[in-house]
Motif scaffolding. Structure first.
Motif, PDB file in Angstrom:
ATOM      1  N   GLU A  43      15.919 130.190  35.647  1.00 38.35           N
ATOM      2  CA  GLU A  43      14.854 129.824  33.875  1.00 38.35           C
ATOM      3  C   GLU A  43      14.507 128.125  34.662  1.00 38.35           C
ATOM      4  O   GLU A  43      13.135 128.312  33.938  1.00 38.35           O
ATOM      5  CB  GLU A  43      15.784 129.875  32.755  1.00 38.35           C
ATOM      6  N   GLU A  44      14.699 127.295  34.963  1.00 33.20           N
ATOM      7  CA  GLU A  44      15.057 126.534  34.977  1.00 33.20           C
ATOM      8  C   GLU A  44      13.127 126.375  36.510  1.00 33.20           C
ATOM      9  O   GLU A  44      11.917 124.943  36.212  1.00 33.20           O
ATOM     10  CB  GLU A  44      15.865 125.007  35.391  1.00 33.20           C
TER      11      GLU A  44
ATOM     12  N   ALA B 228       9.999 136.938  44.545  1.00 29.71           N
ATOM     13  CA  ALA B 228      10.903 136.953  43.872  1.00 29.71           C
ATOM     14  C   ALA B 228      10.760 136.725  41.808  1.00 29.71           C
ATOM     15  O   ALA B 228      11.336 136.906  40.795  1.00 29.71           O
ATOM     16  CB  ALA B 228      12.258 136.332  43.884  1.00 29.71           C
ATOM     17  N   VAL B 229       9.721 136.626  42.245  1.00 28.26           N
ATOM     18  CA  VAL B 229       8.838 136.569  39.931  1.00 28.26           C
ATOM     19  C   VAL B 229       7.706 137.565  40.034  1.00 28.26           C
ATOM     20  O   VAL B 229       6.736 137.729  40.586  1.00 28.26           O
ATOM     21  CB  VAL B 229       7.896 134.756  40.380  1.00 28.26           C
TER      22      VAL B 229
ATOM     23  N   LYS C 190      11.889 138.526  38.514  1.00 28.43           N
ATOM     24  CA  LYS C 190      12.302 139.721  38.417  1.00 28.43           C
ATOM     25  C   LYS C 190      13.976 139.529  38.621  1.00 28.43           C
ATOM     26  O   LYS C 190      14.295 138.721  38.714  1.00 28.43           O
ATOM     27  CB  LYS C 190      11.855 140.337  39.600  1.00 28.43           C
ATOM     28  N   PRO C 191      14.127 140.819  37.866  1.00 32.41           N
ATOM     29  CA  PRO C 191      16.523 141.103  37.843  1.00 32.41           C
ATOM     30  C   PRO C 191      16.614 140.498  39.289  1.00 32.41           C
ATOM     31  O   PRO C 191      15.935 141.220  40.391  1.00 32.41           O
ATOM     32  CB  PRO C 191      15.970 142.708  36.977  1.00 32.41           C
ATOM     33  N   PHE C 192      17.754 140.345  39.656  1.00 32.22           N
ATOM     34  CA  PHE C 192      18.487 139.960  41.174  1.00 32.22           C
ATOM     35  C   PHE C 192      19.935 140.452  40.589  1.00 32.22           C
ATOM     36  O   PHE C 192      21.112 140.501  39.524  1.00 32.22           O
ATOM     37  CB  PHE C 192      17.987 138.396  41.210  1.00 32.22           C
TER      38      PHE C 192
ATOM     39  N   ASN D 152      21.957 138.767  43.243  1.00 34.20           N
ATOM     40  CA  ASN D 152      21.951 136.975  43.489  1.00 34.20           C
ATOM     41  C   ASN D 152      21.024 136.400  44.072  1.00 34.20           C
ATOM     42  O   ASN D 152      20.345 136.743  44.078  1.00 34.20           O
ATOM     43  CB  ASN D 152      22.589 137.717  45.020  1.00 34.20           C
ATOM     44  N   LYS D 153      21.759 134.994  42.737  1.00 31.48           N
ATOM     45  CA  LYS D 153      20.982 133.679  42.724  1.00 31.48           C
ATOM     46  C   LYS D 153      20.089 133.115  43.559  1.00 31.48           C
ATOM     47  O   LYS D 153      18.845 132.682  43.902  1.00 31.48           O
ATOM     48  CB  LYS D 153      21.552 132.621  42.020  1.00 31.48           C
ATOM     49  N   ALA D 154      21.242 133.788  45.076  1.00 31.05           N
ATOM     50  CA  ALA D 154      20.873 133.125  46.033  1.00 31.05           C
ATOM     51  C   ALA D 154      19.523 133.403  47.013  1.00 31.05           C
ATOM     52  O   ALA D 154      19.300 133.322  48.375  1.00 31.05           O
ATOM     53  CB  ALA D 154      21.990 132.987  47.093  1.00 31.05           C
ATOM     54  N   SER D 155      19.402 134.815  46.276  1.00 29.60           N
ATOM     55  CA  SER D 155      18.581 135.747  47.199  1.00 29.60           C
ATOM     56  C   SER D 155      17.049 135.431  46.703  1.00 29.60           C
ATOM     57  O   SER D 155      15.936 136.397  47.358  1.00 29.60           O
ATOM     58  CB  SER D 155      19.035 136.683  47.427  1.00 29.60           C
TER      59      SER D 155
END
Length: 205
Positions: A57-58, A92-93, A101-103, A105-108
């Motif tokens: 979110e940052e 991703a947005v 968007k839902p994910f 794995n944060k790294a992805s």
């Protein structure tokens, strides 16, 4: 003035070295195995730690790509020069709301992390300011180099943004002559199928 340096694990570097001649002619050289496996493992592990501590979110408004960044939060981007910030892939947005968007794995969803890794983070600082990096740059004729930025680039499968042909000196412009030098380290095996670096030999001249 003549100079001669030895890069650990590499041949001696001097004005007469083959890699220096290649660099002068082509504007690019490849040094396989320049970073040790331990260094690679340590940097990848440290990046995973940074990701684990990061709240996506940052990074709202921090979508980055190389074909125009009209929706990039400029304050967030410029502030990254003195800290470490995360930039997202466009895919991703949600393009209308800006919501991530839902994910799974944060790294992805990350495009890159930068731009002060080389002096903020101890692991990346140790490599970026190591004797062998200094030796390499000096062997190429740089007498008083300055390291202005660093980034950890992700080559995301399926959603990764295209990096178009460009010259870094367009963005890191120096006068009276262009002296920008980029050091690109592949932390994973890179080839034509997963996002290797491409270069146009001689385009620096």
């Amino acid at each position: 003035a003549q100079f001669s340096y030895t890069i650990p694990g590499q041949a001696e570097c001097s004005p007469d070295s083959e890699h220096v001649k290649d660099f002068i002619r082509d504007g690019i050289i490849v040094l396989p195995g320049f970073a040790s496996q331990d260094e690679v493992k340590e940097m990848k592990g440290r990046m995973q730690q940074l990701i684990d501590q990061w709240d996506p979110e940052e990074a709202r408004g921090s979508v980055f790509h190389t074909y125009g960044n009209d929706k990039l939060n400029q304050e967030y981007f410029l502030g990254s020069a003195s800290t470490v910030r995360f930039f997202l892939e466009a895919e991703a947005v949600d393009k209308d709301t800006g919501v991530v968007k839902p994910f799974n794995n944060k790294a992805s969803i990350i495009n890159k992390v930068g731009h002060g890794l080389h002096f903020i983070d101890p692991v990346f600082r140790q490599y970026a300011q190591s004797d062998k990096v200094k030796a390499l740059v000096k062997s190429l004729g740089y007498k008083d180099p300055v390291l202005p930025q660093s980034m950890y680039i992700f080559k995301q499968a399926k959603i990764g943004g295209e990096v178009t042909s460009h010259q870094d000196s367009t963005y890191l412009f120096t006068e009276p002559v262009q002296t920008c030098l980029g050091l690109w380290l592949a932390l994973d095996e890179a080839d034509e199928l997963n996002g290797c670096l491409w270069a146009r030999k001689g385009s620096h001249r």
